[in-house]
Design a protein around this motif. Structure first.
Motif, short mmCIF file in Angstrom:
data_model
loop_
_atom_site.label_atom_id
_atom_site.label_comp_id
_atom_site.label_asym_id
_atom_site.label_seq_id
_atom_site.Cartn_x
_atom_site.Cartn_y
_atom_site.Cartn_z
N TYR A 59 0.81 -1.22 0.00
CA TYR A 59 0.00 0.00 0.00
C TYR A 59 0.85 1.27 0.00
CZ TYR A 59 1.11 -0.66 4.96
OH TYR A 59 1.76 -0.88 6.14
N ILE A 60 2.12 1.16 0.28
CA ILE A 60 2.99 2.34 0.35
C ILE A 60 3.17 2.95 -1.04
CG2 ILE A 60 5.41 3.02 0.65
CD1 ILE A 60 5.44 1.40 3.20
N LYS A 61 3.04 4.27 -1.11
CA LYS A 61 3.20 5.01 -2.36
C LYS A 61 4.54 5.73 -2.38
CE LYS A 61 -0.99 3.78 -3.41
NZ LYS A 61 -1.19 2.65 -4.37
N TYR A 62 5.19 5.70 -3.53
CA TYR A 62 6.51 6.31 -3.68
C TYR A 62 6.38 7.72 -4.24
CZ TYR A 62 7.81 1.39 -3.24
OH TYR A 62 7.95 0.09 -2.80
N PRO A 63 7.37 8.57 -3.96
CA PRO A 63 8.54 8.34 -3.11
C PRO A 63 8.15 8.28 -1.64
CG PRO A 63 8.48 10.62 -3.79
CD PRO A 63 7.37 9.94 -4.52
N PHE A 64 8.99 7.61 -0.85
CA PHE A 64 8.64 7.35 0.55
C PHE A 64 9.85 7.53 1.44
CE2 PHE A 64 7.07 4.80 4.15
CZ PHE A 64 5.79 5.32 4.25
N ILE A 65 9.57 7.72 2.74
CA ILE A 65 10.64 7.87 3.74
C ILE A 65 10.46 6.78 4.78
CG2 ILE A 65 11.73 9.37 5.45
CD1 ILE A 65 10.54 11.77 3.91
N LEU A 66 11.42 5.88 4.86
CA LEU A 66 11.41 4.79 5.83
C LEU A 66 11.96 5.28 7.18
CD1 LEU A 66 12.79 2.01 3.46
CD2 LEU A 66 10.43 2.22 4.27
N ALA A 98 3.06 2.18 8.82
CA ALA A 98 1.83 1.57 9.30
C ALA A 98 0.67 1.88 8.35
CB ALA A 98 1.49 2.10 10.70
N PRO A 99 -0.29 0.95 8.19
CA PRO A 99 -1.38 1.18 7.24
C PRO A 99 -2.18 2.45 7.50
CG PRO A 99 -1.33 -1.11 7.94
CD PRO A 99 -0.35 -0.38 8.80
N ASP A 100 -2.36 2.82 8.78
CA ASP A 100 -3.18 4.01 9.05
C ASP A 100 -2.38 5.30 8.96
OD1 ASP A 100 -1.69 3.92 11.40
OD2 ASP A 100 -3.37 4.49 12.68
N SER A 101 -1.10 5.19 8.57
CA SER A 101 -0.28 6.37 8.32
C SER A 101 0.02 6.48 6.83
CB SER A 101 1.02 6.32 9.11
OG SER A 101 1.89 7.37 8.72
N ASN A 102 0.93 5.62 6.34
CA ASN A 102 1.34 5.65 4.93
C ASN A 102 1.71 7.07 4.52
OD1 ASN A 102 1.88 4.72 2.36
ND2 ASN A 102 -0.27 4.61 1.74
N ASN A 103 2.42 7.75 5.43
CA ASN A 103 2.70 9.17 5.27
C ASN A 103 4.20 9.42 5.45
OD1 ASN A 103 2.82 11.95 5.31
ND2 ASN A 103 1.54 12.20 7.12
#
Length: 375
Positions: A59-66, A98-103
């Motif tokens: 579910y994670i959308k790019y670009p992203f910060i781990l 986390a699924p409820d973040s994905n931010n």
């Protein structure tokens, strides 16, 4: 005028190395704080996600910060923040994946991270940011498995520690990040802890509070733990590491003083490096599914319940982790020296550009240490 922010970005799936570049500065919302990071720690999820791409956390959308573990100074607080102030030094669990973040704003691998107050704890001046950042994610995992009623539901930790009163608990993997936190929390809650590690880490785990530590490779491990527990009341098991669920299940099944036949377990039950060498890393998700199915059958046959601790459990509003551990216990315990950040940090270097190197090092495996980058 908001400060300039920079991040180590995962630009798209399976891209290596991370790319260093500008990132938005995000102000805090209700119940959130913004932290200027002084140090961040590496967890297996970081490099596993980078390697597996959309096979994990699709579910994670790019670009992203781990990045999940941070420590630093609070520079801004949002509405409804009650326990933390601007200028506080804190450790925090960054929950971007986390699924409820994905931010990405809630990712740790940047200069300024949005942290939820419920998953942050004030730290004393005696604890450096490098020491503190090893703790948040694994502490939250250990606390949820030990104390939440859906898991072991044990007594809460106290300062000073509760008396053991003949109560015992098995915590395997005591030298691991999750295990080191679970040992300390269980001791503070009044349980005599029996743990496992490699022999070279026996003394380290004993210093955390374990009464006895056994070689997790021993062929007589189950019988040795049973002999040590004796007639004490055994209140369940917290399993960390390959083979730990099987060993804990056998102990709980055979121990005459078992009060709770329940195993809470954390971390990857199958080491990704081993799967990569035998099945190929792309098979990791399938191997995990097979492992869970096999354990379910074992549990039904033995009468021992087990449950894996997931991030979605920890993030439930008002849970015991935020209230009893991050707010009530941890700041005072750190100040009193009753709880120490563990395992100790292995600092790879300074700057966001060092994070990829740190992830690569963590992928190779470490023992009784956690990989950290200073910022």
């Amino acid at each position: 005028m908001p400060p300039n922010n920079t991040a180590a970005w995962l630009p798209s799936k399976e891209v290596k190395p991370l790319q260093i570049g500008p990132a938005p500065y995000t102000p805090p919302g209700p119940g959130q704080i913004v932290v200027k990071n002084g140090a961040v720690a590496i967890n297996p999820l970081d490099w596993i996600k980078q390697s597996l791409g959309d096979m994990l956390l699709g579910y994670i959308k790019y670009p992203f910060i781990l990045g999940a573990d941070v420590a630093g100074e609070v520079i801004e607080i949002g509405p409804e923040v009650r326990h933390i102030q601007v200028g506080d030094r804190i450790m925090g669990y960054a929950i971007a994946t986390a699924p409820d973040s994905n931010n990405p704003a809630e990712g740790g691998f940047q200069q300024y991270t949005v942290i939820r107050e419920a998953l942050a704890a004030v730290i004393p001046d005696s604890v450096s940011y490098e020491q503190a950042c090893v703790t948040p994610l694994t502490l939250a995992t250990a606390a949820y498995g030990l104390f939440h009623q859906e898991f072991l539901g044990l007594d809460l930790p106290k300062i000073p520690a509760r008396s053991t009163k003949n109560k015992a608990l098995v915590v395997t993997g005591g030298a691991s990040s999750v295990g080191a936190n679970a040992v300390q929390l269980a001791v503070a809650a009044g349980y005599e802890v029996y743990s496992t590690s490699s022999p070279k880490n026996f003394e380290f785990v004993k210093k955390l509070g374990a009464s006895r530590v056994f070689d997790y490779h021993s062929k007589t491990l189950v019988m040795d733990i049973l002999a040590a527990v004796g007639e004490k009341e055994l209140w369940g098991a917290f399993a960390v590491g390959d083979g730990s669920v099987e060993a804990c299940t056998e102990v709980l099944r055979k121990c005459p003083g078992t009060r709770k036949k329940f195993v809470a377990f954390a971390g990857a039950p199958l080491p990704p490096d081993r799967v990569a060498s035998t099945l190929g890393l792309v098979s990791y998700v399938g191997a995990m599914a097979w492992w869970f199915g096999k354990r379910a059958l074992v549990a039904r046959m033995s009468g021992v319940k087990y449950r894996w601790i997931d991030s979605k459990d920890i993030l439930k509003e008002g849970n015991v982790v935020s209230r009893a551990v991050f707010q009530d216990f941890l700041p005072r315990a750190l100040d009193a020296g009753q709880f120490v950040p563990a395992p100790p940090p292995l600092v790879v270097g300074t700057g966001l550009e060092k994070i990829q190197e740190a992830m690569d090092l963590q992928m190779k495996g470490v023992s009784a240490q956690k990989i950290v980058v200073s910022l």
